[in-house]
Design an enzyme around this catalytic site. Structure first.
Site, short mmCIF file in Angstrom:
data_model
loop_
_atom_site.label_atom_id
_atom_site.label_comp_id
_atom_site.label_asym_id
_atom_site.label_seq_id
_atom_site.Cartn_x
_atom_site.Cartn_y
_atom_site.Cartn_z
N HIS A 360 0.80 -1.23 0.00
CA HIS A 360 0.00 0.00 0.00
C HIS A 360 0.82 1.27 0.00
CE1 HIS A 360 -3.97 -1.85 0.89
NE2 HIS A 360 -3.21 -2.79 1.43
N LYS A 552 -7.97 13.74 4.57
CA LYS A 552 -7.03 12.63 4.54
C LYS A 552 -6.05 12.80 5.69
CE LYS A 552 -6.19 14.05 0.26
NZ LYS A 552 -6.49 12.83 -0.46
N ARG A 553 -5.30 11.76 5.99
CA ARG A 553 -4.27 11.91 7.01
C ARG A 553 -3.34 13.05 6.65
NH1 ARG A 553 -3.86 8.13 11.45
NH2 ARG A 553 -1.77 8.97 11.75
N LYS A 558 1.30 14.46 0.99
CA LYS A 558 -0.05 14.76 0.52
C LYS A 558 -0.23 16.26 0.26
CE LYS A 558 -2.09 10.83 3.05
NZ LYS A 558 -2.80 9.97 2.09
N THR A 660 -8.26 6.92 -1.72
CA THR A 660 -9.62 6.40 -1.85
C THR A 660 -10.65 7.51 -1.60
OG1 THR A 660 -9.35 5.52 0.38
CG2 THR A 660 -9.22 3.95 -1.42
N LYS A 664 -14.39 8.37 -3.45
CA LYS A 664 -15.64 8.66 -2.73
C LYS A 664 -16.18 10.02 -3.15
CE LYS A 664 -13.60 6.01 1.00
NZ LYS A 664 -12.64 6.10 2.10
C1 26W Z 1 5.14 1.00 9.33
C2 26W Z 1 3.81 1.46 9.62
C3 26W Z 1 2.94 1.74 8.44
C4 26W Z 1 3.35 1.46 7.15
C5 26W Z 1 2.55 1.74 6.09
C6 26W Z 1 1.73 2.28 8.66
C7 26W Z 1 0.92 2.57 7.58
C8 26W Z 1 1.33 2.29 6.29
C9 26W Z 1 0.50 2.58 5.06
C10 26W Z 1 1.23 3.56 4.18
C11 26W Z 1 -0.86 3.00 5.39
C12 26W Z 1 -1.84 3.36 4.35
O1 26W Z 1 -2.90 3.70 4.79
N1 26W Z 1 -1.62 3.35 3.01
C13 26W Z 1 -2.67 3.83 2.11
O2 26W Z 1 -3.41 2.73 1.65
C14 26W Z 1 -4.54 3.14 0.91
C15 26W Z 1 -5.32 1.91 0.55
O3 26W Z 1 -4.62 1.13 -0.36
C16 26W Z 1 -4.13 3.96 -0.31
O4 26W Z 1 -5.29 4.42 -0.94
C17 26W Z 1 -3.26 5.13 0.11
O5 26W Z 1 -2.77 5.80 -1.04
C18 26W Z 1 -2.10 4.65 0.97
O6 26W Z 1 -1.36 5.75 1.48
#
Ligand code: 26W
Length: 809
Positions: A360, A552-553, A558, A660, A664
């Site tokens: 992701h 968004k976060r 971003k 996402t 939406k």
């Molecule tokens: C190491 C801890 C960690 C690592 C990766 C925490 C969180 C993450 C991810 C980056 C979290 C995340 O939410 N990724 C998002 O996933 C969504 C669903 O696929 C995408 O739409 C987003 O672009 C992506 O940032």
């Protein structure tokens, strides 16, 4: 074998009301006259839940009979959203419930306000998990979601002097009526200890510490079908041995109690870090805890109808949601080799076939690695197994690239140089039969950069599955007005499970009466949002102004900062009376920052400062208002998205895996202003270039700019308006500007001019209200692709190789 059928009589308002009173009486021990608000809410929830239990029992029975291939979704995060609104809709009792409540003199909105959303995730990854579970159930895919039942979910956000303050989310404080506890299915999970030889490769791990995993499940109903799947969440409990009487007797009461507390801490709190690696031991413990409980449960379920390990990979698919559950690969090997006595090669062939991995991110800092020393101490046998997997894998690499040591270093599961670390993404790729990214661009970049060596080694293993969102939650529940209009126009609700049918709205874009109604609905939705904004922030917003949304976060990539810079530019233009390209706008922000992510928090504070500046200026505020709605979550998303006219998707190209909220918002008729990043690319392809506000560098240009040596200062020197904006910002936060001028990691200044000019185009387009509405309708009509139903169909076809199993009735 016969199954008890529903004890519930019917679905009339009378039946519903009777059941509610009965639940009040027998489950809460009270009556309508003396019930508290919580009594009534809980009884309502149980009444709704009971109607889904009937379907769940039938689903479980049918699954047992058919012994199908199951999808087991492993995720450290789930953002389910409120359950009451969803379950009323999915059980088809919305109407009778409302009428029954009315008859009893109860307010359904007051009761809905008591429904707490389980915030067991950070952002996109957790919400995606929920949208996929929803789509699997809605398409009759036999599936179970596994996760952790954190006592505390994602923190609650408030602002103090513009800065974020975090408060704990004690989401089960009043109890959770939606879950079923299943203490009988407890599992034991080991940590620490040592390894003893058995025979050959087979070893025995003697853990030094043992905790129990106690499951509970929540129902995951399908929409428009009988299937009800479950999500099984595990909570850590101290093992009975911790209550060892001799230790209590020996005056070690304190230590014994501490041990209980330590065990139960494992599922205490969700890590609020999004995209930043944080190698804490407790986090690794959480991961191993989830993985062990899930795998043991999967094997238990497999054994209900099967006995031969050769059938395992035919009956079980385990989808790994990012690297958080990847230790499952080592744990399954351990179970098969050490506990079941399988040959290594046979165990490896089973393991490899069972797992599939979704990545992701592209951010290097989000690719998890764990220090070898830590894994060795916490999970000594797993570390040995990982070393052996790596050894055999590297032999394969060496055979393919003879004498290429750099290749071995590049692909190794163990990162060398300095402290040895385990690269979880490498373990995931080596131990899975399929790897996928979450949007076309992301999957392409993964195979071309981050995981390039693997994609060259095993090209057939790499896939793309573009993300999607649940149209039930994000259109039907979030936007009942628009849903009503769509159903009216399309002659029914079939679009909710066949979202491509939204294309049938296209001719309506040319129907001025329809456009009028479309606009009226947007306006009513903006009024709802305005009411909430006033209550939450004290800021009054104009429901006729263009509603410009960034939710968004908070993360530097971003580029919320770019959004703020444009607001400051507008502020100056309006003050100078340069209002040619200005239309009344409301800027809406929502999003949390990781508590330790200082750079993101600074930007957040700046956003709040600029909001005050704008809102309190009598010249500016008639044109421009800015509200930062605190505590963005799924429920807040359901309120904001339907009101949005403009969707801000402005990440630096190549950084956002998919996004996402972009989907939406487009589905709810917002126009996108965005870069060629993540799924924006696919949204633009589908809605048409004319119906999308594109700006900024693409990934090739980003690389070229960096190659030339990026000099942010040059943009400042060249652009007088940018200079004025940054000088204003420096007045409030000098460090932000210093960083922009000297580093600007995410090329904010390089995209600034293109962004501001594109926003002027937006304003001109908004002036043509008929044209705008037309485009808005086309955005909805052409976004059917972004249903999570389509995402699940892609997974079924390319990765899972499963077909639906209809439940009768
Ligand atoms: C190491 C801890 C960690 C690592 C990766 C925490 C969180 C993450 C991810 C980056 C979290 C995340 O939410 N990724 C998002 O996933 C969504 C669903 O696929 C995408 O739409 C987003 O672009 C992506 O940032």
């Amino acid at each position: 074998m016969t199954y008890v059928t529903s004890p519930h009589s019917g679905d009339t308002p009378g039946d519903f009301g009777r059941d509610l009173l009965s639940n009040l009486y027998y489950q809460r021990g009270t009556t309508l006259e003396s019930a508290s608000a919580q009594d009534t809410y809980h009884s309502l929830a149980l009444t709704v839940r009971n109607r889904l239990v009937d379907r769940y029992i039938r689903t479980a029975a049918a699954h047992y009979r058919a012994n199908p291939r199951f999808i087991y979704y492993l995720s450290a995060e789930y953002m389910l959203g409120k359950q009451l609104d969803q379950n009323l809709l999915y059980s088809g009792t919305e109407d009778s419930a409302h009428r029954a409540l009315e008859g009893l003199g109860l307010s359904s909105s007051d009761l809905d306000a008591l429904d707490v959303e389980p915030g067991l995730g950070n952002g996109g990854l957790g919400r995606l998990a929920a949208c996929l579970l929803d789509a699997m159930a809605s398409q009759d895919i036999p599936a179970v979601g596994y996760g952790i039942r954190y006592d505390f979910g994602i923190f609650k956000q408030a602002f103090q002097d513009g800065g974020q303050v975090e408060r704990p989310d004690d989401w089960t404080f009043y109890g959770n009526p939606w879950e079923f506890h299943a203490s009988d299915d407890q599992q034991t999970v080991g940590f620490y200890g040592h390894v003893e030889p058995l025979d050959g490769v087979r070893k025995s791990w003697v853990p030094g510490e043992v905790v129990l995993g106690e499951p509970s499940h929540m129902l995951v109903p399908g929409y428009g079908t009988s299937t009800v799947n479950i999500i099984r969440l595990w909570r850590a409990r101290a093992a009975r041995e911790s209550f060892d009487l001799s230790r209590f007797g020996a005056g070690q009461y304190g230590e014994a109690v501490e041990e209980i507390v330590r065990s139960e801490n494992i599922s205490k709190v969700l890590y609020p870090d999004d995209s930043t690696e944080l190698g804490r031991e407790l986090r690794l413990k959480q991961q191993h805890f989830l993985v062990t409980c899930a795998l043991r449960d999967i094997v238990r379920r497999f054994r209900l109808r099967n006995s031969d390990w050769d059938d395992f990979a035919g009956k079980v698919v385990i989808q790994l949601n990012d690297t958080h559950p990847v230790m499952a690969i080592a744990e399954l090997m351990r179970m098969l080799v050490d506990e079941e006595g399988l040959e290594w090669d046979r165990a490896w062939s089973i393991t490899r076939r069972v797992f599939a991995y979704t990545c992701h991110t592209l951010l290097p800092e989000a690719l998890e690695t764990w220090p070898v020393a830590l894994v060795q101490r916490l999970l000594p046998r797993h570390m040995e197994i990982i070393f052996l997997i790596n050894h055999l894998f590297l032999q394969e690499v060496a055979a393919r690239y003879p004498g290429d040591d750099a290749k071995l270093r590049e692909l190794s599961i163990i990162q060398e140089g300095g402290e040895q670390r385990v690269r979880m993404a490498h373990l995931a790729v080596v131990g899975s039969s399929a790897v996928n990214g979450v949007a076309e661009l992301h999957s392409r970049l993964l195979a071309a950069t981050t995981l390039r060596g693997f994609a060259e080694l095993w090209p057939g293993r790499f896939h793309n599955v573009t993300n999607g969102v649940s149209p039930r939650r994000f259109v039907r529940l979030a936007n009942p007005r628009l849903s009503g209009l769509i159903s009216e126009r399309l002659g029914g609700q079939a679009w909710l499970t066949d979202l491509d049918r939204l294309v049938e709205l296209e001719p309506a874009a040319d129907d001025s009466a329809f456009r009028e109604r479309w606009r009226e609905i947007k306006r009513l939705n903006r009024e709802d949002l305005a009411r909430h904004a006033l209550a939450a922030t004290g800021v009054a917003i104009d429901p006729d102004a263009l509603c410009d949304v960034m939710i968004k976060r908070f993360h530097e990539y971003k580029r919320q900062l770019l959004r703020v810079l444009h607001v400051v530019a507008q502020y100056h233009r309006i003050r100078r009376d340069q209002v040619v390209d200005v239309v009344p706008r409301t800027i809406v922000f929502g999003g949390k920052a990781a508590p330790g992510y200082y750079a993101a928090k600074r930007i957040m504070r700046l956003a709040n400062t600029v909001a005050d500046l704008v809102n309190e200026d009598p010249v500016v505020s008639p044109y421009l208002k800015m509200v930062f709605l605190p505590d963005y979550n799924v429920s807040r998303a359901q309120l904001i998205i339907p009101a949005a006219d403009l969707s801000e998707q402005i990440s630096l190209a190549g950084k956002e895996a998919s996004g996402t909220s972009n989907m939406k918002l487009a589905l709810n008729g917002a126009l996108t202003i965005g870069t060629l990043d993540g799924a924006n690319v696919e949204i633009r392809d589908r809605v048409g270039a004319d119906n999308f506000f594109l700006f900024g560098l693409d990934t090739t240009e980003v690389a070229a700019v960096r190659e030339r040596g990026y000099d942010p200062r040059a943009y400042y020197d060249r652009d007088a308006e940018l200079r004025e904006v940054l000088d204003t910002v420096a007045h409030y936060d000098k460090d932000i500007v210093d960083d922009l001028l000297h580093r600007d990691e995410y090329l904010t200044l390089a995209d600034y001019r293109a962004y501001v000019d594109c926003q002027d185009q937006v304003a001109r387009a908004w002036r043509d209200r008929e044209g705008w509405t037309r485009t808005s309708i086309l955005n909805t009509a052409r976004s059917g692709f972004f249903s999570s139903d389509r995402t699940v169909r892609d997974y079924c076809r390319d990765i899972w190789h499963v077909t639906p199993l209809r439940i009768d009735g």
